[in-house]
Design a protein around this motif. Structure first.
Motif, PDB file in Angstrom:
ATOM      1  N   ILE A 103      38.792  48.834  40.017  1.00 32.86           N
ATOM      2  CA  ILE A 103      39.657  47.788  39.462  1.00 32.86           C
ATOM      3  C   ILE A 103      39.322  46.437  40.086  1.00 32.86           C
ATOM      4  O   ILE A 103      39.193  45.425  39.380  1.00 32.86           O
ATOM      5  CB  ILE A 103      41.145  48.146  39.663  1.00 32.86           C
ATOM      6  N   GLN A 104      39.155  46.424  41.407  1.00 33.88           N
ATOM      7  CA  GLN A 104      38.809  45.173  42.092  1.00 33.88           C
ATOM      8  C   GLN A 104      37.466  44.633  41.583  1.00 33.88           C
ATOM      9  O   GLN A 104      37.344  43.442  41.311  1.00 33.88           O
ATOM     10  CB  GLN A 104      38.726  45.386  43.606  1.00 33.88           C
ATOM     11  N   ALA A 105      36.469  45.515  41.444  1.00 35.18           N
ATOM     12  CA  ALA A 105      35.152  45.083  40.983  1.00 35.18           C
ATOM     13  C   ALA A 105      35.230  44.536  39.558  1.00 35.18           C
ATOM     14  O   ALA A 105      34.606  43.511  39.241  1.00 35.18           O
ATOM     15  CB  ALA A 105      34.167  46.247  41.053  1.00 35.18           C
ATOM     16  N   TRP A 106      35.991  45.199  38.709  1.00 30.56           N
ATOM     17  CA  TRP A 106      36.140  44.756  37.326  1.00 30.56           C
ATOM     18  C   TRP A 106      36.789  43.377  37.262  1.00 30.56           C
ATOM     19  O   TRP A 106      36.349  42.502  36.525  1.00 30.56           O
ATOM     20  CB  TRP A 106      36.941  45.788  36.549  1.00 30.56           C
ATOM     21  N   ARG A 107      37.838  43.177  38.057  1.00 24.96           N
ATOM     22  CA  ARG A 107      38.533  41.885  38.042  1.00 24.96           C
ATOM     23  C   ARG A 107      37.624  40.767  38.555  1.00 24.96           C
ATOM     24  O   ARG A 107      37.586  39.683  37.989  1.00 24.96           O
ATOM     25  CB  ARG A 107      39.812  41.961  38.870  1.00 24.96           C
ATOM     26  N   ILE A 108      36.895  41.018  39.615  1.00 26.72           N
ATOM     27  CA  ILE A 108      36.016  39.994  40.176  1.00 26.72           C
ATOM     28  C   ILE A 108      34.883  39.674  39.205  1.00 26.72           C
ATOM     29  O   ILE A 108      34.536  38.508  39.004  1.00 26.72           O
ATOM     30  CB  ILE A 108      35.480  40.438  41.557  1.00 26.72           C
ATOM     31  N   ARG A 109      34.318  40.695  38.563  1.00 25.81           N
ATOM     32  CA  ARG A 109      33.248  40.484  37.579  1.00 25.81           C
ATOM     33  C   ARG A 109      33.763  39.692  36.371  1.00 25.81           C
ATOM     34  O   ARG A 109      33.034  38.927  35.765  1.00 25.81           O
ATOM     35  CB  ARG A 109      32.665  41.830  37.150  1.00 25.81           C
ATOM     36  N   SER A 110      35.053  39.865  36.035  1.00 28.60           N
ATOM     37  CA  SER A 110      35.664  39.139  34.920  1.00 28.60           C
ATOM     38  C   SER A 110      36.067  37.721  35.294  1.00 28.60           C
ATOM     39  O   SER A 110      36.607  36.990  34.469  1.00 28.60           O
ATOM     40  CB  SER A 110      36.902  39.886  34.417  1.00 28.60           C
ATOM     41  N   GLY A 111      35.869  37.346  36.555  1.00 31.31           N
ATOM     42  CA  GLY A 111      36.220  35.999  36.995  1.00 31.31           C
ATOM     43  C   GLY A 111      37.666  35.870  37.444  1.00 31.31           C
ATOM     44  O   GLY A 111      38.131  34.758  37.696  1.00 31.31           O
ATOM     45  N   GLU A 112      38.385  36.951  37.543  1.00 33.36           N
ATOM     46  CA  GLU A 112      39.780  36.917  37.990  1.00 33.36           C
ATOM     47  C   GLU A 112      39.836  37.186  39.488  1.00 33.36           C
ATOM     48  O   GLU A 112      38.931  37.783  40.064  1.00 33.36           O
ATOM     49  CB  GLU A 112      40.588  37.986  37.247  1.00 33.36           C
ATOM     50  N   PRO A 113      40.916  36.781  40.127  1.00 35.39           N
ATOM     51  CA  PRO A 113      41.052  37.072  41.564  1.00 35.39           C
ATOM     52  C   PRO A 113      41.318  38.559  41.777  1.00 35.39           C
ATOM     53  O   PRO A 113      41.821  39.245  40.880  1.00 35.39           O
ATOM     54  CB  PRO A 113      42.252  36.224  41.992  1.00 35.39           C
ATOM     55  N   PRO A 114      41.004  39.072  42.956  1.00 35.45           N
ATOM     56  CA  PRO A 114      41.302  40.480  43.252  1.00 35.45           C
ATOM     57  C   PRO A 114      42.795  40.757  43.088  1.00 35.45           C
ATOM     58  O   PRO A 114      43.635  39.899  43.351  1.00 35.45           O
ATOM     59  CB  PRO A 114      40.869  40.663  44.703  1.00 35.45           C
ATOM     60  N   LEU A 115      43.106  41.956  42.641  1.00 33.05           N
ATOM     61  CA  LEU A 115      44.498  42.331  42.426  1.00 33.05           C
ATOM     62  C   LEU A 115      45.234  42.492  43.757  1.00 33.05           C
ATOM     63  O   LEU A 115      46.387  42.136  43.885  1.00 33.05           O
ATOM     64  CB  LEU A 115      44.555  43.635  41.626  1.00 33.05           C
ATOM     65  N   TRP A 116      44.540  43.037  44.722  1.00 32.74           N
ATOM     66  CA  TRP A 116      45.107  43.203  46.057  1.00 32.74           C
ATOM     67  C   TRP A 116      44.392  42.257  47.004  1.00 32.74           C
ATOM     68  O   TRP A 116      43.672  41.383  46.576  1.00 32.74           O
ATOM     69  CB  TRP A 116      44.935  44.655  46.516  1.00 32.74           C
ATOM     70  N   SER A 117      44.574  42.450  48.260  1.00 29.88           N
ATOM     71  CA  SER A 117      43.937  41.617  49.276  1.00 29.88           C
ATOM     72  C   SER A 117      42.425  41.546  49.051  1.00 29.88           C
ATOM     73  O   SER A 117      41.809  42.498  48.588  1.00 29.88           O
ATOM     74  CB  SER A 117      44.224  42.225  50.658  1.00 29.88           C
ATOM     75  N   GLU A 118      41.860  40.431  49.387  1.00 34.27           N
ATOM     76  CA  GLU A 118      40.412  40.270  49.231  1.00 34.27           C
ATOM     77  C   GLU A 118      39.637  41.188  50.169  1.00 34.27           C
ATOM     78  O   GLU A 118      38.446  41.400  49.997  1.00 34.27           O
ATOM     79  CB  GLU A 118      40.017  38.820  49.458  1.00 34.27           C
ATOM     80  N   ASN A 119      40.291  41.755  51.157  1.00 34.05           N
ATOM     81  CA  ASN A 119      39.644  42.678  52.084  1.00 34.05           C
ATOM     82  C   ASN A 119      39.852  44.141  51.694  1.00 34.05           C
ATOM     83  O   ASN A 119      39.363  45.022  52.379  1.00 34.05           O
ATOM     84  CB  ASN A 119      40.174  42.463  53.505  1.00 34.05           C
ATOM     85  N   PHE A 120      40.586  44.404  50.623  1.00 28.18           N
ATOM     86  CA  PHE A 120      40.881  45.794  50.248  1.00 28.18           C
ATOM     87  C   PHE A 120      39.977  46.239  49.103  1.00 28.18           C
ATOM     88  O   PHE A 120      40.120  45.778  47.975  1.00 28.18           O
ATOM     89  CB  PHE A 120      42.353  45.940  49.838  1.00 28.18           C
ATOM     90  N   MET A 121      39.027  47.105  49.420  1.00 26.70           N
ATOM     91  CA  MET A 121      38.122  47.714  48.446  1.00 26.70           C
ATOM     92  C   MET A 121      37.395  46.693  47.580  1.00 26.70           C
ATOM     93  O   MET A 121      37.213  46.886  46.382  1.00 26.70           O
ATOM     94  CB  MET A 121      38.844  48.749  47.587  1.00 26.70           C
ATOM     95  N   THR A 122      36.990  45.594  48.183  1.00 21.48           N
ATOM     96  CA  THR A 122      36.190  44.598  47.473  1.00 21.48           C
ATOM     97  C   THR A 122      34.793  44.561  48.079  1.00 21.48           C
ATOM     98  O   THR A 122      34.620  44.777  49.280  1.00 21.48           O
ATOM     99  CB  THR A 122      36.799  43.187  47.554  1.00 21.48           C
ATOM    100  N   ALA A 123      33.832  44.290  47.254  1.00 26.14           N
ATOM    101  CA  ALA A 123      32.441  44.215  47.703  1.00 26.14           C
ATOM    102  C   ALA A 123      32.234  42.960  48.539  1.00 26.14           C
ATOM    103  O   ALA A 123      32.896  41.942  48.325  1.00 26.14           O
ATOM    104  CB  ALA A 123      31.519  44.202  46.493  1.00 26.14           C
ATOM    105  N   PRO A 124      31.311  43.018  49.468  1.00 22.75           N
ATOM    106  CA  PRO A 124      30.978  41.796  50.201  1.00 22.75           C
ATOM    107  C   PRO A 124      30.341  40.781  49.252  1.00 22.75           C
ATOM    108  O   PRO A 124      29.656  41.151  48.307  1.00 22.75           O
ATOM    109  CB  PRO A 124      29.982  42.281  51.259  1.00 22.75           C
ATOM    110  N   ARG A 125      30.595  39.520  49.479  1.00 23.36           N
ATOM    111  CA  ARG A 125      30.088  38.479  48.576  1.00 23.36           C
ATOM    112  C   ARG A 125      28.608  38.166  48.814  1.00 23.36           C
ATOM    113  O   ARG A 125      27.950  37.587  47.965  1.00 23.36           O
ATOM    114  CB  ARG A 125      30.918  37.220  48.732  1.00 23.36           C
TER     115      ARG A 125
END
Length: 182
Positions: A103-125
């Motif tokens: 979900i986090q990856a999908w939101r970031i790829r769509s240009g939206e902010p992460p649904l939860w904290s930016e440190n929770f299950m998000t890929a490194p930039r």
């Protein structure tokens, strides 16, 4: 008139023989789906409570321990120039506990902010952020990744058990004397 008695393995596609006894797996496909969503849930649905508890405790604790070792940063979905995170495919075998990463990856790829904290299950930039993940946790990042991958792979075996039931023990083959072709 039909003969009353225990069902045979041939009479119902959801009944298998286990240790010489019929075992009703209920709806095997639903059980497999439940087993993927939450480890042990498929066996609970099949009323195989002891297996459900063992699978749930072992797999979820391995996943949680891996997340703890890596500071919650080892499970994320990424397939871009920065990193091809094939490990997530194995981690996703655990079902719902790994879904926030997708979900986090999908939101970031769509240009939206992460649904939860930016440190929770998000890929490194960047690769620099990935290096920071590794430096901050020492070997915890790699070990956490390993634990969560193993948890996902173990759950694949649990899914198969919910779908097909316990495997029967192999029957010993009778030895034929040498030279006997019958």
């Amino acid at each position: 008139m039909a003969k009353a008695g225990p069902p045979s393995a041939d009479s119902d596609s959801n009944t298998v023989m286990a240790d010489g006894q019929p075992l009703d797996l209920r709806n095997r496909h639903l059980a497999a789906l439940l087993a993927w969503l939450v480890p042990g849930a498929g066996h609970f649905y099949q009323r195989r409570y002891f297996k459900s508890a063992v699978f749930s405790i072992c797999i979820l604790s391995s996943f949680a321990l891996g997340m703890l070792m890596a500071g919650g940063r080892c499970v994320y979905a990424s397939w871009d120039q920065t990193e091809k995170r094939w490990q997530y495919v194995l981690q996703a075998g655990i079902g719902l506990p790994a879904m926030p990463a997708a979900i986090q990856a999908w939101r970031i790829r769509s240009g939206e902010p992460p649904l939860w904290s930016e440190n929770f299950m998000t890929a490194p930039r960047s690769t620099r952020d990935l290096d920071d993940f590794n430096r901050k946790t020492a070997s915890g990042f790699d070990m956490g990744t390993l634990y969560t991958m193993v948890a996902g792979l173990l759950n694949v075996l649990v899914i198969f058990d919910a779908l097909a039931g316990p495997l029967p023990p192999p029957l010993p083959k009778k030895r034929q004397p040498e030279g006997d072709t019958t």
